[in-house]
Design a protein around this motif. Structure first.
Motif, PDB file in Angstrom:
ATOM      1  N   LEU A  31       0.836  -1.203   0.000  1.00 24.16           N
ATOM      2  CA  LEU A  31       0.000   0.000   0.000  1.00 24.16           C
ATOM      3  C   LEU A  31       0.871   1.255   0.000  1.00 24.16           C
ATOM      4  CD1 LEU A  31      -2.720   1.432   0.138  1.00 24.16           C
ATOM      5  CD2 LEU A  31      -2.641   1.175   2.626  1.00 24.16           C
ATOM      6  N   GLN A  32       1.913   1.270   0.815  1.00 28.42           N
ATOM      7  CA  GLN A  32       2.799   2.438   0.846  1.00 28.42           C
ATOM      8  C   GLN A  32       3.509   2.630  -0.486  1.00 28.42           C
ATOM      9  OE1 GLN A  32       5.317   2.439   4.305  1.00 28.42           O
ATOM     10  NE2 GLN A  32       3.644   3.074   5.623  1.00 28.42           N
ATOM     11  N   ASP A  33       3.885   1.532  -1.143  1.00 26.96           N
ATOM     12  CA  ASP A  33       4.503   1.642  -2.469  1.00 26.96           C
ATOM     13  C   ASP A  33       3.533   2.253  -3.477  1.00 26.96           C
ATOM     14  OD1 ASP A  33       6.875   0.566  -1.542  1.00 26.96           O
ATOM     15  OD2 ASP A  33       6.478  -1.457  -2.325  1.00 26.96           O
ATOM     16  N   ILE A  34       2.273   1.833  -3.421  1.00 25.33           N
ATOM     17  CA  ILE A  34       1.259   2.375  -4.330  1.00 25.33           C
ATOM     18  C   ILE A  34       1.053   3.869  -4.064  1.00 25.33           C
ATOM     19  CG2 ILE A  34      -1.216   2.330  -4.905  1.00 25.33           C
ATOM     20  CD1 ILE A  34      -1.057  -0.749  -4.375  1.00 25.33           C
ATOM     21  N   ILE A  35       0.954   4.225  -2.793  1.00 27.77           N
ATOM     22  CA  ILE A  35       0.758   5.637  -2.433  1.00 27.77           C
ATOM     23  C   ILE A  35       1.953   6.461  -2.896  1.00 27.77           C
ATOM     24  CG2 ILE A  35       0.573   7.258  -0.519  1.00 27.77           C
ATOM     25  CD1 ILE A  35      -1.038   5.039   0.960  1.00 27.77           C
TER      26      ILE A  35
END
Length: 166
Positions: A31-35
């Motif tokens: 999720l942090q990579d996507i954000i």
């Protein structure tokens, strides 16, 4: 909203909770990579003042893995909000430090320990939420003696007084 200056940061924990309540599971790192990717993409688009068509074209050039529906969503979002992101990116260029979003403290007392003899002295635990320039909200906590906390409080009051004069 963060890139438009309408939010202090992107709280990935809050986004994760919303996704889970909608029945979608995603690891925190993913999720942090996507954000990060979306922030970088939209921030770059804002800095270079590209159109929705240009942004989608660059994404397609970079990877053929984008679905048509995903690209349409990106195009629609950028067409609706790209101008305000561009304006905010001009302002953000001048500011490159984190901002305190929330600060909480609590008073505690250690009463037992296997390794320490000097107990029964109060301490203050301070928890800060900081919106970093990357857009993520980080939590930092630390402990200090009551005297250190009082000095810290006094320094904050002095900073606030100086900032009011600016």
């Amino acid at each position: 909203m963060y890139l438009q200056g309408q939010a202090r940061g992107v709280d990935s924990a809050e986004i994760s909770d919303k996704l889970q309540s909608a029945g979608f599971r995603l690891e925190a790192d993913a999720l942090q990579d996507i954000i990060r990717f979306l922030l970088l993409t939209f921030r770059s688009g804002g800095k270079h003042n590209v159109s929705g068509d240009e942004l989608v074209s660059k994404l397609e050039e970079g990877s053929g893995k984008w679905s048509k529906a995903s690209l349409q969503v990106v195009h629609r979002l950028w067409s609706e909000h790209g101008a305000s992101v561009h304006t905010q990116q001009k302002v953000q260029g001048a500011l490159g430090i984190g901002r305190i979003v929330d600060m909480q403290w609590k008073l505690g007392m250690a009463v037992s320990s296997d390794t320490c003899r000097n107990l029964n002295s109060p301490y203050v635990t301070l928890q800060l939420k900081i919106a970093e320039p990357s857009g993520f909200i980080r939590q930092r906590s630390f402990e200090m003696s009551v005297q250190q906390f009082q000095n810290f409080h006094q320094q904050f009051k002095e900073m606030a007084a100086v900032m009011e004069t600016v």
